[in-house]
Design a protein around this motif. Structure first.
Motif, PDB file in Angstrom:
ATOM      1  N   THR A 124       0.985  -1.203   0.019  1.00  0.00           N
ATOM      2  CA  THR A 124      -0.008   0.108  -0.016  1.00  0.00           C
ATOM      3  C   THR A 124       0.809   1.272  -0.117  1.00  0.00           C
ATOM      4  OG1 THR A 124      -1.870  -1.252   1.107  1.00  0.00           O
ATOM      5  CG2 THR A 124      -1.925   1.082   1.325  1.00  0.00           C
ATOM      6  N   LEU A 148       2.629   3.795   7.087  1.00  0.00           N
ATOM      7  CA  LEU A 148       1.918   4.764   6.188  1.00  0.00           C
ATOM      8  C   LEU A 148       2.020   6.272   7.064  1.00  0.00           C
ATOM      9  CD1 LEU A 148      -1.173   3.117   4.675  1.00  0.00           C
ATOM     10  CD2 LEU A 148       1.373   3.216   3.657  1.00  0.00           C
ATOM     11  N   ASP A 154      -2.311   2.419   9.221  1.00  0.00           N
ATOM     12  CA  ASP A 154      -1.919   1.322   9.146  1.00  0.00           C
ATOM     13  C   ASP A 154      -2.660  -0.088   9.239  1.00  0.00           C
ATOM     14  OD1 ASP A 154       0.636   2.457   8.533  1.00  0.00           O
ATOM     15  OD2 ASP A 154       1.736   1.719  10.320  1.00  0.00           O
ATOM     16  N   THR A 156      -6.071   0.041   9.115  1.00  0.00           N
ATOM     17  CA  THR A 156      -6.984   0.162   8.339  1.00  0.00           C
ATOM     18  C   THR A 156      -6.411  -0.512   6.959  1.00  0.00           C
ATOM     19  OG1 THR A 156      -8.256   1.959   9.529  1.00  0.00           O
ATOM     20  CG2 THR A 156      -8.665   1.454   6.996  1.00  0.00           C
ATOM     21  N   ALA A 157      -5.126   0.059   6.592  1.00  0.00           N
ATOM     22  CA  ALA A 157      -4.766  -0.324   5.337  1.00  0.00           C
ATOM     23  C   ALA A 157      -4.504  -1.802   5.193  1.00  0.00           C
ATOM     24  CB  ALA A 157      -3.466   0.479   4.974  1.00  0.00           C
ATOM     25  N   ARG A 160      -7.573  -3.760   4.312  1.00  0.00           N
ATOM     26  CA  ARG A 160      -7.607  -3.642   3.070  1.00  0.00           C
ATOM     27  C   ARG A 160      -6.841  -4.319   1.988  1.00  0.00           C
ATOM     28  NH1 ARG A 160     -11.527   0.648   1.109  1.00  0.00           N
ATOM     29  NH2 ARG A 160     -11.726   0.288  -1.236  1.00  0.00           N
ATOM     30  N   HIS A 175      -9.369   7.275   2.111  1.00  0.00           N
ATOM     31  CA  HIS A 175      -9.473   7.052   3.424  1.00  0.00           C
ATOM     32  C   HIS A 175      -9.041   8.208   4.210  1.00  0.00           C
ATOM     33  CE1 HIS A 175      -9.912   4.785   7.245  1.00  0.00           C
ATOM     34  NE2 HIS A 175      -8.889   5.326   7.700  1.00  0.00           N
ATOM     35  N   LEU A 180      -4.999   6.136  -1.360  1.00  0.00           N
ATOM     36  CA  LEU A 180      -4.085   5.223  -1.111  1.00  0.00           C
ATOM     37  C   LEU A 180      -4.245   4.254  -2.422  1.00  0.00           C
ATOM     38  CD1 LEU A 180      -5.532   5.689   1.910  1.00  0.00           C
ATOM     39  CD2 LEU A 180      -3.179   4.784   2.507  1.00  0.00           C
ATOM     40  N   VAL A 182      -3.608   0.095  -3.145  1.00  0.00           N
ATOM     41  CA  VAL A 182      -2.872  -1.156  -2.767  1.00  0.00           C
ATOM     42  C   VAL A 182      -2.684  -2.111  -3.958  1.00  0.00           C
ATOM     43  CG1 VAL A 182      -5.457  -2.102  -2.423  1.00  0.00           C
ATOM     44  CG2 VAL A 182      -3.587  -3.316  -1.268  1.00  0.00           C
TER      45      VAL A 182
END
Length: 366
Positions: A124, A148, A154, A156-157, A160, A175, A180, A182
């Motif tokens: 990401t 991030l 981090d 949340t990412a 995902r 977000h 972002l 991914v």
């Protein structure tokens, strides 16, 4: 993208500096999906493509500026239909491309190696907002590397990214005011075929053509031989539980096809597969055979919800008669399920599985 990443490795090994352009979003008829890459070295050489047209020329100019010390950029091209041919998007559309320098010693290098080695993971990157260019690498086992910029972001990412690596779908998303991307990488999906029958040979061939890794399992050593299944990555003469242990179990990128017509083997597979994370479980057999199989599995404790995950009769309703046609039918259904499409599955169709079969060719047992 394997070729692009191999070329990048060669350039870096030769001491070249490299910029990497990645398609991060598309709309309408843009020709390349998110995750597609093009690399540009400081000598102006290119590998890969992001649109198949003149967009590449503009991206190269930006990449050269970045290699001279410029900041990474998110490029957006909105193409009107009448102008589409001029920029390589012949049917119109929109495409967004992220261009940045490539660092083989950092997370980009780890991600490149992961892809080349057939691993699964997701990288990401912050494209807009705070900490532009920051990266977080998530591996299949849940291990993380990088950040991030904030623990909550981090977390949340990572959620995902975990979804992306299994859906094998790279995507751009927003977000908390940040943009972002991914980028997911994964090995070819697996199809485990139970039953060393003629259908299995054709199905293994169809799977390989579709980019899958096929494995054939049958406890009968006389039938489970590598020479009978040249398109299979591996043939295992063992009972389902032992074979699955050898293959590392069933994950979300695994499809199961049961072709044996032997209740002892069929049921042994299905008891495991229907309680697993398998993305697809299908079994061959007539509608009467399916009813009897269901009765046996219910008696063994499987629930209606678990049995609802069984594609039986297996395959799409395309009127398949030969082993090759049946393989196409099965791979068609597996592909439809993987892509979230219905595909006209036999499971929901009424009436006969096959039309009348010509006298010159015997009907396959289904």
């Amino acid at each position: 993208m394997r070729h692009v990443m191999e070329v990048v490795g060669d350039w870096v090994g030769a001491g070249d500096r490299v910029a990497l352009a990645t398609v991060v979003d598309t709309k309408k008829s843009a020709p390349q999906p998110p995750g597609t890459k093009m690399a540009i070295n400081e000598a102006g050489r290119m590998a890969g493509a992001v649109s198949g047209g003149c967009v590449e020329g503009q991206v190269v100019q930006v990449a050269e500026g970045i290699l001279r010390g410029g900041a990474p950029q998110l490029l957006e091209y909105g193409i009107a239909d009448e102008d589409a041919w001029n920029v390589g998007l012949p049917c119109g559309g929109e495409i967004s491309i992220w261009v940045e320098t490539y660092d083989d010693s950092g997370l980009q290098g780890s991600f490149r190696q992961l892809g080349l080695l057939g691993g699964r993971g997701a990288l990401t990157t912050v494209l807009e907002g705070e900490n532009v260019g920051a990266k977080l690498l998530l591996l299949e086992d849940g291990a993380r590397d990088g950040s991030l910029g904030a623990p909550a972001l981090d977390a949340t990412a990572a959620e995902r990214a975990e979804s992306a690596m299994w859906s094998e779908h790279s995507e751009l998303y927003e977000h908390d005011g940040q943009t972002l991307f991914v980028d997911a990488v994964a090995p070819p999906p697996r199809l485990i075929i139970f039953g060393a029958v003629d259908f299995a040979a054709q199905l293994a061939a169809a799977a390989r053509l579709a980019g899958w890794r096929a494995f054939v399992v049958d406890p009968r050593k006389r039938f489970a031989t590598a020479d009978r299944f040249p398109e299979a990555e591996r043939v295992i003469a063992a009972w389902p539980d032992k074979a699955l242990d050898e293959l590392g179990g069933i994950d979300r990128a695994t499809a199961i096809a049961v072709l044996t017509h032997d209740p002892k083997l069929d049921d042994a597979v299905l008891r495991i597969a229907l309680r697993s994370e398998a993305q697809y479980v299908g079994a061959m057999g007539s509608r009467r055979a399916q009813e009897k199989r269901r009765e046996r599995l219910v008696a063994e404790g499987l629930t209606d919800e678990e049995l609802g995950g069984l594609a039986a009769p297996i395959g799409l309703d395309i009127g398949a008669l030969t082993a090759a046609e049946t393989a196409i039918s099965i791979m068609g259904e597996i592909t439809a399920v993987r892509r979230g499409r219905e595909g006209g599955r036999l499971k929901g169709a009424a009436g006969r599985i096959h039309d009348a079969v010509p006298d010159t060719e015997p009907a396959p047992a289904r």
